[in-house]
Motif scaffolding. Sequence first.
Motif, PDB file in Angstrom:
ATOM      1  N   ILE A 430     -24.916  -3.835  30.240  1.00 44.79           N
ATOM      2  CA  ILE A 430     -25.752  -3.640  29.055  1.00 44.79           C
ATOM      3  C   ILE A 430     -25.930  -5.001  28.412  1.00 44.79           C
ATOM      4  O   ILE A 430     -24.945  -5.663  28.044  1.00 44.79           O
ATOM      5  N   ASP A 431     -27.178  -5.435  28.280  1.00 49.52           N
ATOM      6  CA  ASP A 431     -27.447  -6.798  27.826  1.00 49.52           C
ATOM      7  C   ASP A 431     -28.610  -6.775  26.841  1.00 49.52           C
ATOM      8  O   ASP A 431     -29.462  -5.874  26.879  1.00 49.52           O
ATOM      9  N   CYS A 432     -28.658  -7.760  25.949  1.00 47.12           N
ATOM     10  CA  CYS A 432     -29.793  -7.833  25.018  1.00 47.12           C
ATOM     11  C   CYS A 432     -30.359  -9.246  24.939  1.00 47.12           C
ATOM     12  O   CYS A 432     -31.075  -9.583  23.999  1.00 47.12           O
ATOM     13  N   SER A 433     -30.046 -10.085  25.941  1.00 45.61           N
ATOM     14  CA  SER A 433     -30.528 -11.472  25.934  1.00 45.61           C
ATOM     15  C   SER A 433     -31.935 -11.602  26.511  1.00 45.61           C
ATOM     16  O   SER A 433     -32.658 -12.549  26.211  1.00 45.61           O
ATOM     17  N   GLY A 434     -32.326 -10.665  27.378  1.00 48.58           N
ATOM     18  CA  GLY A 434     -33.628 -10.756  28.034  1.00 48.58           C
ATOM     19  C   GLY A 434     -33.605 -11.549  29.316  1.00 48.58           C
ATOM     20  O   GLY A 434     -34.607 -11.605  30.037  1.00 48.58           O
ATOM     21  N   ASN A 435     -32.473 -12.181  29.622  1.00 47.69           N
ATOM     22  CA  ASN A 435     -32.342 -12.915  30.879  1.00 47.69           C
ATOM     23  C   ASN A 435     -31.979 -11.950  32.010  1.00 47.69           C
ATOM     24  O   ASN A 435     -31.010 -11.196  31.889  1.00 47.69           O
ATOM     25  N   LYS A 436     -32.748 -11.970  33.085  1.00 49.04           N
ATOM     26  CA  LYS A 436     -32.541 -11.034  34.183  1.00 49.04           C
ATOM     27  C   LYS A 436     -31.170 -11.261  34.807  1.00 49.04           C
ATOM     28  O   LYS A 436     -30.826 -12.359  35.214  1.00 49.04           O
ATOM     29  N   LYS A 437     -30.384 -10.182  34.899  1.00 46.73           N
ATOM     30  CA  LYS A 437     -29.013 -10.302  35.391  1.00 46.73           C
ATOM     31  C   LYS A 437     -28.687  -9.293  36.495  1.00 46.73           C
ATOM     32  O   LYS A 437     -27.518  -9.059  36.782  1.00 46.73           O
ATOM     33  N   GLY A 438     -29.706  -8.703  37.088  1.00 46.11           N
ATOM     34  CA  GLY A 438     -29.495  -7.715  38.143  1.00 46.11           C
ATOM     35  C   GLY A 438     -30.738  -6.875  38.304  1.00 46.11           C
ATOM     36  O   GLY A 438     -31.830  -7.251  37.866  1.00 46.11           O
ATOM     37  N   ASN A 439     -30.598  -5.724  38.924  1.00 45.11           N
ATOM     38  CA  ASN A 439     -31.719  -4.798  39.051  1.00 45.11           C
ATOM     39  C   ASN A 439     -31.921  -4.080  37.725  1.00 45.11           C
ATOM     40  O   ASN A 439     -31.016  -3.377  37.247  1.00 45.11           O
ATOM     41  N   LEU A 440     -33.083  -4.267  37.142  1.00 43.30           N
ATOM     42  CA  LEU A 440     -33.359  -3.662  35.846  1.00 43.30           C
ATOM     43  C   LEU A 440     -33.594  -2.165  36.006  1.00 43.30           C
ATOM     44  O   LEU A 440     -34.534  -1.746  36.678  1.00 43.30           O
ATOM     45  N   LEU A 441     -32.744  -1.358  35.389  1.00 49.24           N
ATOM     46  CA  LEU A 441     -32.881   0.096  35.479  1.00 49.24           C
ATOM     47  C   LEU A 441     -33.736   0.651  34.345  1.00 49.24           C
ATOM     48  O   LEU A 441     -34.555   1.543  34.560  1.00 49.24           O
TER      49      LEU A 441
END
Length: 457
Positions: A430-441
């Motif tokens: 769970i992220d809120c930075s907006g930087n892609k860190k994996g497959n976006l679900l």
Amino acid sequence: MFKINLLSDKYILSLIILGVLSLFPNINVYEFRGEESLRVIVSYEMVKSGNFLQPTFLGDLYFNKPPLFNWFIAISSFLIPWSELTARIVTIIFLSLTLLLIYRFSYKIFSDKITALFSSLIYLTFTDILFWYGYLAEIDVTLAFFIFLMIYFQYFGFIENRKDYILLSGVVAGLSFLLKGFPALVFFGITYFALIIFTRRFKEFLNPFLYISAGISILIPALWILNTADPERYIQKLFLESIVRTRGGSDILKFLTHLVEYPLLNIKQLIPGVIFAFIVIFLHFRKKLSIVLPENIKLLLFIVALNYIPYILAVESRGRYVIPLFPVLAVVFGYILVKAQKEKLLRAFVYTALFFITVRFLLGFIGFPILMEKKASRKKVAYDIIQEVDISKNIACDCSPEKSVCLYIDFEKGEPLKKSKYMKNWDYLIDCSGNKKGNLLKVYDLKGKKIYLYEKR
């Protein structure tokens, strides 16, 4: 026909009980807001880790606040399963204890049940208490109980020359430090200074019990802080927190604006009790009634005034910082209202209190469900995430600003979420930075604030 005596002690007591009960309807429907989630996450991680001395937040060492409030929530969790009520019941309990202490304090001074009961009712119906901080899992109302208990021991210890009370005031000051840090010691010092200056008992500056009490107030937090991960850093952080939150400013216009706006904010917090006190004072100056303030009331006002100075001078002060002074003001307002001997005025306050309590019931029964339907709900996002992922797998949380989402997932998962740096083998993030860190679900939009749910590639 059965007639209710609005000014009987039984009726006022019934109103007080009703007011406390008004805080409970749909308390679990109104989701955690603001810093509530922070307090609960820290408490949750304490319970799950078994480390009650060094607070943590999403795995990080947490130094901004001492742990006593978290300990209270942790104790509550052994009796009430984790939910909004688990944390908020702590505030409601200490609010109730404050009402009892206000009654005891007022009755001990004035020997009058009605004055004491009105003082308690006035505190309960203060706008900021009944509709806001009186039930939220924030520290302020709990701190108000401890500071008022400290003042209780200071006042009667000083006036009655009770050495045991003077020592107990130091114990309570130390416990108050464990709630919010250095401001507790400031209240302790200023209150004793006010007592000595007002009574002109200057020899009390040499009273050894006063200094022993001060030593106890420092020893109690010292015993805790020496057992934390980094005592020096903790002390520095607590000190800086206190300075930042009550610092002055070099901007003269901002300072002058604060001098006007801050008292107006405090007056709003103290409605309706302060309005009735102003009415009595107004009628006194118009010669419509006569009210004489005895020395003990003047002393209480002096204590409030001196403790208020740091906050009126600090442009960063928030209204909730002076909530610890509200119980003392409730005692003063209760005396002024009852001793004015205007039955119509007393009845008007009772009707006003009944109206406020009725509105509070309506807020709980009707308002909270409506608010939760209309607002961007972190709780709904959390439960949607739970449906999207395999809850049994590793979930990391790199979204501190939207910590409520992570907290509700904590409850369902049965273990605390941590930041990805502490959970390298995460399956979901769970992220809120907006930087892609994996497959976006999925992306959740909370009125402009976006939360991203990722699955590891």
